[in-house]
Design a protein around this motif. Structure first.
Motif, PDB file in Angstrom:
ATOM      1  N   HIS A  50       0.944  -1.393   0.065  1.00  0.00           N
ATOM      2  CA  HIS A  50      -0.213  -0.334  -0.428  1.00  0.00           C
ATOM      3  C   HIS A  50       0.695   1.315   0.542  1.00  0.00           C
ATOM      4  O   HIS A  50       1.817   1.097   0.451  1.00  0.00           O
ATOM      5  N   SER A  51       0.602   2.113  -1.230  1.00  0.00           N
ATOM      6  CA  SER A  51       1.220   3.306  -0.938  1.00  0.00           C
ATOM      7  C   SER A  51       0.513   4.787  -0.469  1.00  0.00           C
ATOM      8  O   SER A  51       0.955   5.059   0.487  1.00  0.00           O
ATOM      9  N   LEU A  52      -1.011   4.169   0.238  1.00  0.00           N
ATOM     10  CA  LEU A  52      -1.882   5.477   0.409  1.00  0.00           C
ATOM     11  C   LEU A  52      -1.809   5.556   1.657  1.00  0.00           C
ATOM     12  O   LEU A  52      -1.896   6.444   2.580  1.00  0.00           O
TER      13      LEU A  52
ATOM     14  N   LEU B   6     -15.957   9.262  18.323  1.00  0.00           N
ATOM     15  CA  LEU B   6     -15.501   9.593  16.973  1.00  0.00           C
ATOM     16  C   LEU B   6     -15.556  10.665  16.316  1.00  0.00           C
ATOM     17  O   LEU B   6     -16.931  11.396  16.259  1.00  0.00           O
ATOM     18  N   THR B   7     -14.541  11.265  15.720  1.00  0.00           N
ATOM     19  CA  THR B   7     -15.135  13.022  15.104  1.00  0.00           C
ATOM     20  C   THR B   7     -15.302  12.727  13.161  1.00  0.00           C
ATOM     21  O   THR B   7     -16.270  13.531  12.528  1.00  0.00           O
ATOM     22  N   GLU B   8     -14.625  11.468  12.558  1.00  0.00           N
ATOM     23  CA  GLU B   8     -14.454  11.860  11.261  1.00  0.00           C
ATOM     24  C   GLU B   8     -13.721  10.723  11.337  1.00  0.00           C
ATOM     25  O   GLU B   8     -12.506  10.512  11.864  1.00  0.00           O
ATOM     26  N   GLN B   9     -13.854  10.031   9.663  1.00  0.00           N
ATOM     27  CA  GLN B   9     -12.838   8.594   9.323  1.00  0.00           C
ATOM     28  C   GLN B   9     -12.292   8.867   8.022  1.00  0.00           C
ATOM     29  O   GLN B   9     -13.801   9.256   6.906  1.00  0.00           O
ATOM     30  N   GLN B  10     -11.581   8.932   7.591  1.00  0.00           N
ATOM     31  CA  GLN B  10     -10.634   8.754   6.321  1.00  0.00           C
ATOM     32  C   GLN B  10     -10.564   7.889   5.539  1.00  0.00           C
ATOM     33  O   GLN B  10     -10.457   6.476   6.309  1.00  0.00           O
ATOM     34  N   VAL B  11     -11.953   7.310   4.858  1.00  0.00           N
ATOM     35  CA  VAL B  11     -12.020   5.837   4.036  1.00  0.00           C
ATOM     36  C   VAL B  11     -10.958   5.637   2.477  1.00  0.00           C
ATOM     37  O   VAL B  11     -10.798   6.726   1.877  1.00  0.00           O
ATOM     38  N   TYR B  12     -10.324   4.658   2.807  1.00  0.00           N
ATOM     39  CA  TYR B  12      -9.408   3.380   1.072  1.00  0.00           C
ATOM     40  C   TYR B  12     -10.438   2.912   0.788  1.00  0.00           C
ATOM     41  O   TYR B  12     -11.238   2.448   1.359  1.00  0.00           O
ATOM     42  N   LEU B  13      -9.675   3.070  -0.628  1.00  0.00           N
ATOM     43  CA  LEU B  13     -10.934   1.817  -1.281  1.00  0.00           C
ATOM     44  C   LEU B  13      -9.646   1.235  -2.230  1.00  0.00           C
ATOM     45  O   LEU B  13      -8.346   1.899  -2.911  1.00  0.00           O
ATOM     46  N   SER B  14      -9.583  -0.240  -1.566  1.00  0.00           N
ATOM     47  CA  SER B  14      -8.664  -0.828  -3.245  1.00  0.00           C
ATOM     48  C   SER B  14      -8.666  -2.186  -3.709  1.00  0.00           C
ATOM     49  O   SER B  14      -9.559  -2.385  -3.811  1.00  0.00           O
TER      50      SER B  14
ATOM     51  N   ALA C  52      -5.266  -0.955  -7.677  1.00  0.00           N
ATOM     52  CA  ALA C  52      -4.775   0.476  -7.548  1.00  0.00           C
ATOM     53  C   ALA C  52      -5.874   0.721  -6.316  1.00  0.00           C
ATOM     54  O   ALA C  52      -6.120  -0.293  -5.658  1.00  0.00           O
ATOM     55  N   GLU C  53      -5.616   2.236  -5.805  1.00  0.00           N
ATOM     56  CA  GLU C  53      -5.590   3.113  -4.381  1.00  0.00           C
ATOM     57  C   GLU C  53      -6.587   4.016  -4.698  1.00  0.00           C
ATOM     58  O   GLU C  53      -6.233   4.790  -5.217  1.00  0.00           O
ATOM     59  N   PHE C  54      -7.904   4.047  -3.372  1.00  0.00           N
ATOM     60  CA  PHE C  54      -8.173   5.241  -3.954  1.00  0.00           C
ATOM     61  C   PHE C  54      -8.925   5.655  -2.605  1.00  0.00           C
ATOM     62  O   PHE C  54      -9.162   5.207  -1.694  1.00  0.00           O
ATOM     63  N   SER C  55      -8.275   7.342  -2.849  1.00  0.00           N
ATOM     64  CA  SER C  55      -9.531   7.651  -1.226  1.00  0.00           C
ATOM     65  C   SER C  55     -10.308   8.620  -1.233  1.00  0.00           C
ATOM     66  O   SER C  55     -10.424   9.447  -1.894  1.00  0.00           O
ATOM     67  N   LEU C  56     -11.564   7.501  -0.712  1.00  0.00           N
ATOM     68  CA  LEU C  56     -13.069   8.487  -0.879  1.00  0.00           C
ATOM     69  C   LEU C  56     -13.207   9.172   0.322  1.00  0.00           C
ATOM     70  O   LEU C  56     -14.085   9.307   1.160  1.00  0.00           O
TER      71      LEU C  56
END
Length: 386
Positions: A259-261, A325-333, A343-347
């Motif tokens: 992974h890179s993101l 919890l205030t927020e979450q950063q979601v990723y998709l592989s 591929a990797e994506f920041s949603l």
């Protein structure tokens, strides 16, 4: 019910979408994941069980039906995914000859077009679509106790539809160490095979215990045993690594992903046991603010696997045991059929990590609360990226 576009859901309660801008990605090598549309399910006036964000739901093998286990009633909510409507509800019994007890709270699985697998301790049950126990696995608790070595537990059971005489699971020692993948043969009630899961040997470095004599809380890596195409997949929330078992060849393989993101695993904190609320909360922030991985799922149309992961931001308050919890950063592989990461994506348009997702007709479906009604965001991810 019909479909609505993104602008129609920008300010809905129970938000899973931030703003009305198009999704963006921090990875300059790949194109963006796009929101195809949103789907709202016509509940026909019924109050559906959304408290757990569909974490107790499953979809049929042909992807036409969603079964949502209503923990509170209990009941089974049957949703037609082609017509976007609640088809009917099936009452379930908590006690009695067809009682499910506490099973299902850990999730359910569609074994066939007639059978549902209700996970739970001390052993799962297999139910039909009318809410009746089938008799399958009724003796599994006794079988496990007779064949599992002393000091070890057989847990996380699952069945593969093409092999009805086998139960697949994990044996380990409390509180989560010395893990082995175990295959139980129901024909002669014996252990068919066991394989050490050496990549999980450091799980104690992610354990957190609070014990002040009046309250005891234990946090350990979360383990997922799921069906993934032709494989039984063993995954955890602490690492992107996967174990994959093919019951046809009886082989277990191990896969790592560069992974890179996001990091490929949580940063270990060491085994922490404390009676100090401040130390507990500090460690909790480190463990669960760090990256967490979800189990992957298969997209048959595009012949790829998808996997969500996320990081979490908490409020700064130091009061109590658990930060808010205030927020979450979601990723998709996106993972190819040969289990290479493509591929990797920041949603960035998702505020909350999906508790439930699947792929249907080449689109990724994730749960969305639409004014306290069941809904889904449907996304499309580019494939064959350079």
């Amino acid at each position: 019910m019909g479909k609505s576009n993104l602008t129609g859901i920008c300010m809905l309660g129970g938000m899973a979408v931030l703003g009305c801008t198009k999704p963006t990605s921090n990875n300059t090598y790949y194109n963006q994941v796009s929101i195809y549309d949103t789907v709202s399910i016509d509940s026909k006036g019924e109050l559906l069980f959304l408290n757990w964000s569909l974490s107790t739901a499953t979809v049929s093998s042909d992807l036409s039906t969603l079964y949502n286990f209503n923990v509170d009633e209990p009941s089974l909510e049957v949703v037609d995914l082609d017509k976007y409507i609640l088809s009917h509800k099936v009452p379930l019994e908590r006690e009695g000859p067809n009682g499910i007890g506490q099973r299902g709270k850990g999730g359910i699985l569609a074994l066939s077009d007639q059978l549902l697998f209700f996970k739970g301790w001390p052993a799962p049950y297999v139910m039909d679509l009318q809410g009746r126990r089938t008799g399958l696995l009724e003796n599994l608790t006794l079988i496990k106790s007779s064949v599992t070595p002393a000091g070890r537990d057989f847990m996380y059971e699952i069945m593969y539809p093409d092999f009805p005489n086998l139960v697949f699971g994990i044996t380990n020692e409390f509180p989560g160490k010395n893990f082995e993948f175990t295959v139980l043969d129901l024909i002669d009630n014996s252990i068919k095979s066991t394989t050490p899961l050496s990549a999980w040997d450091n799980f104690s470095d992610y354990s957190l215990v609070f014990d002040d004599g009046t309250q005891f809380d234990l946090w350990a890596p979360r383990v997922y045993v799921t069906l993934l195409g032709q494989y039984i997949c063993l995954s955890t929330d602490v690492s992107s690594d996967l174990y994959l078992y093919d019951p046809r060849t009886e082989t277990l393989i191990f896969k790592e992903f560069p992974h890179s993101l996001s990091p490929k695993h949580k940063t270990p904190t060491g085994s922490i046991q404390t009676s100090d609320p401040a130390q507990f909360q500090t460690t909790f922030r480190k463990l669960y603010g760090d990256v967490s991985f979800h189990p992957p799922f298969w997209d048959n149309d595009n012949q790829v696997y998808y996997r969500f992961s996320h990081t979490t931001t908490f409020e700064r308050s130091e009061e109590g045991l658990y930060p808010k919890l205030t927020e979450q950063q979601v990723y998709l592989s996106v993972i190819e059929g040969d289990f290479t990461l493509s591929a990797e994506f920041s949603l960035d348009f998702l505020k909350d990590a999906p508790a439930f997702g699947f792929s249907k007709e080449g689109k990724i479906w994730t749960y969305l609360n639409v004014n306290d009604e069941m809904g889904f965001i449907r996304m499309k991810a580019p494939h064959n990226a350079p």
